[in-house]
Design an enzyme around this catalytic site. Structure first.
Site, PDB file in Angstrom:
ATOM      1  N   GLY A  36      18.834 -23.246  32.846  1.00 34.57           N
ATOM      2  CA  GLY A  36      17.451 -22.695  33.226  1.00 34.57           C
ATOM      3  C   GLY A  36      16.846 -22.125  32.045  1.00 34.57           C
ATOM      4  O   GLY A  36      17.301 -22.321  30.870  1.00 34.57           O
ATOM      5  N   SER A  38      14.618 -20.228  29.177  1.00 34.43           N
ATOM      6  CA  SER A  38      14.945 -18.900  28.341  1.00 34.43           C
ATOM      7  C   SER A  38      14.261 -17.958  29.013  1.00 34.43           C
ATOM      8  O   SER A  38      13.053 -17.795  29.522  1.00 34.43           O
ATOM      9  CB  SER A  38      14.225 -19.171  27.045  1.00 34.43           C
ATOM     10  OG  SER A  38      14.398 -17.979  26.104  1.00 34.43           O
ATOM     11  N   LYS A  42      20.096 -16.240  32.506  1.00 37.17           N
ATOM     12  CA  LYS A  42      21.381 -16.972  32.749  1.00 37.17           C
ATOM     13  C   LYS A  42      22.795 -16.291  32.026  1.00 37.17           C
ATOM     14  O   LYS A  42      23.721 -15.999  32.655  1.00 37.17           O
ATOM     15  CB  LYS A  42      21.433 -18.229  31.940  1.00 37.17           C
ATOM     16  CG  LYS A  42      20.382 -19.381  32.436  1.00 37.17           C
ATOM     17  CD  LYS A  42      20.168 -20.622  31.454  1.00 37.17           C
ATOM     18  CE  LYS A  42      20.082 -20.257  29.924  1.00 37.17           C
ATOM     19  NZ  LYS A  42      18.819 -19.862  29.845  1.00 37.17           N
ATOM     20  N   THR A  44      22.802 -12.720  31.434  1.00 31.42           N
ATOM     21  CA  THR A  44      23.096 -11.674  32.170  1.00 31.42           C
ATOM     22  C   THR A  44      24.049 -12.033  33.456  1.00 31.42           C
ATOM     23  O   THR A  44      24.912 -11.492  33.562  1.00 31.42           O
ATOM     24  CB  THR A  44      21.829 -11.029  32.494  1.00 31.42           C
ATOM     25  OG1 THR A  44      20.946 -10.632  31.502  1.00 31.42           O
ATOM     26  CG2 THR A  44      22.079  -9.681  33.209  1.00 31.42           C
ATOM     27  N   ARG A  69      25.867 -20.622  18.687  1.00 32.71           N
ATOM     28  CA  ARG A  69      24.860 -21.026  17.560  1.00 32.71           C
ATOM     29  C   ARG A  69      25.313 -20.122  16.328  1.00 32.71           C
ATOM     30  O   ARG A  69      24.607 -20.399  15.106  1.00 32.71           O
ATOM     31  CB  ARG A  69      23.440 -21.186  17.766  1.00 32.71           C
ATOM     32  CG  ARG A  69      23.179 -22.246  18.701  1.00 32.71           C
ATOM     33  CD  ARG A  69      21.706 -22.380  18.870  1.00 32.71           C
ATOM     34  NE  ARG A  69      21.333 -23.519  19.561  1.00 32.71           N
ATOM     35  CZ  ARG A  69      20.958 -24.808  18.975  1.00 32.71           C
ATOM     36  NH1 ARG A  69      21.003 -24.898  17.741  1.00 32.71           N
ATOM     37  NH2 ARG A  69      20.622 -25.695  19.868  1.00 32.71           N
ATOM     38  N   ARG A  83      19.952 -30.785  20.232  1.00 35.44           N
ATOM     39  CA  ARG A  83      20.414 -30.150  21.588  1.00 35.44           C
ATOM     40  C   ARG A  83      21.048 -31.104  22.112  1.00 35.44           C
ATOM     41  O   ARG A  83      22.200 -30.565  22.607  1.00 35.44           O
ATOM     42  CB  ARG A  83      18.968 -30.011  22.155  1.00 35.44           C
ATOM     43  CG  ARG A  83      18.119 -28.874  21.985  1.00 35.44           C
ATOM     44  CD  ARG A  83      16.738 -29.008  22.620  1.00 35.44           C
ATOM     45  NE  ARG A  83      16.114 -27.459  22.433  1.00 35.44           N
ATOM     46  CZ  ARG A  83      14.918 -27.285  22.853  1.00 35.44           C
ATOM     47  NH1 ARG A  83      14.157 -28.100  23.365  1.00 35.44           N
ATOM     48  NH2 ARG A  83      14.414 -26.024  22.799  1.00 35.44           N
ATOM     49  N   ASN A  86      24.464 -30.302  20.689  1.00 36.64           N
ATOM     50  CA  ASN A  86      24.748 -28.936  21.092  1.00 36.64           C
ATOM     51  C   ASN A  86      25.373 -28.983  22.190  1.00 36.64           C
ATOM     52  O   ASN A  86      26.769 -28.187  22.554  1.00 36.64           O
ATOM     53  CB  ASN A  86      23.571 -27.942  20.927  1.00 36.64           C
ATOM     54  CG  ASN A  86      24.039 -26.594  21.631  1.00 36.64           C
ATOM     55  OD1 ASN A  86      24.652 -26.054  20.673  1.00 36.64           O
ATOM     56  ND2 ASN A  86      23.165 -25.926  22.388  1.00 36.64           N
ATOM     57  N   SER A 110      20.192 -25.985  28.055  1.00 35.24           N
ATOM     58  CA  SER A 110      20.659 -27.428  28.290  1.00 35.24           C
ATOM     59  C   SER A 110      19.200 -28.092  29.075  1.00 35.24           C
ATOM     60  O   SER A 110      19.690 -28.369  30.367  1.00 35.24           O
ATOM     61  CB  SER A 110      21.935 -27.338  29.101  1.00 35.24           C
ATOM     62  OG  SER A 110      22.059 -26.441  30.265  1.00 35.24           O
TER      63      SER A 110
END
Length: 212
Positions: A36, A38, A42, A44, A69, A83, A86, A110
């Site tokens: 989702g 920023s 997510k 939390t 990171r 990304r 990542n 993502s």
């Protein structure tokens, strides 16, 4: 797709099966992938679910985007290529965690569908369950939260004609087309959102129901 440079390597099978680890931990490994924008909440939710699972007696662990990171992926930036790498790396790590029997929770923006689909595939190829959860919050709401001030910076950069490649502002977010669960996190408390996740995992037999 990551370039394969390793040569002269052989996969070594161990003497401990997934079933052996499940018996030891008394649980099945799974990757629960929160995706989702920023500021959508997510992390939390993921940490709230982790706490609830541990309180139930399960081994659970959160792989968080910012935390990763700081170490494993500290050499990656935020270009599309970085990304992709990542998510590839963390997908492989999540698969290994799930293979050990850990209830693995990941929290990553993502943004690209193909990268998440590749993570799903490597889990399917390994016979491991993969649960994709879309934390669905309108970008306008995420901007009002903006805990790191990133939306403000991205808007300012865009106004100056520079751009940051920031997801939701000047870089796309490709929402899942068929996620296992959608959480509308602009309408819920973290506990309510976590309850939805736990209920889903129970319904699929991935965790046992809480004994009343």
């Amino acid at each position: 797709m990551a370039e394969v440079r390793a040569t002269n390597i052989t996969w070594h099978e161990g003497h401990v099966s997934g079933e052996d680890r499940q018996k030891l931990l008394q649980q099945k490994g799974v990757t629960v992938w929160f995706t989702g924008l920023s500021g959508s909440g997510k992390s939390t939710i993921a940490f709230t679910v982790e706490h609830a699972l541990v309180e139930r007696g399960h081994l659970a662990y959160v792989l968080d985007g910012d935390n990763i990171r700081h170490g494993l992926n500290k050499n990656l930036g935020f270009s599309a290529t970085d990304r992709e790498e990542n998510i590839r790396r963390i997908g492989e790590v999540a698969k290994l965690f799930a293979d050990t029997g850990v209830l693995t929770l990941t929290s990553f923006i993502s943004p690209y569908r193909k990268d998440r689909d590749q993570v799903r595939k490597i889990h399917a190829d390994a016979g491991l369950p993969f649960v994709e959860i879309l934390v669905d919050v309108p970008v306008a709401v995420c901007e009002t939260r903006d805990p790191k001030g990133l939306y403000k910076k991205a808007r300012a950069a865009l106004a100056e004609g520079k751009g940051m490649g920031f997801t939701g502002v000047d870089d796309p977010y490709e929402a899942p087309t068929s996620p296992e669960l959608v959480i509308h996190n602009d309408q819920l408390t973290p506990q309510e959102a976590a309850s939805q996740v736990l209920s889903y995992l129970e319904s699929k037999g991935l965790i046992p129901p809480l004994k009343g």
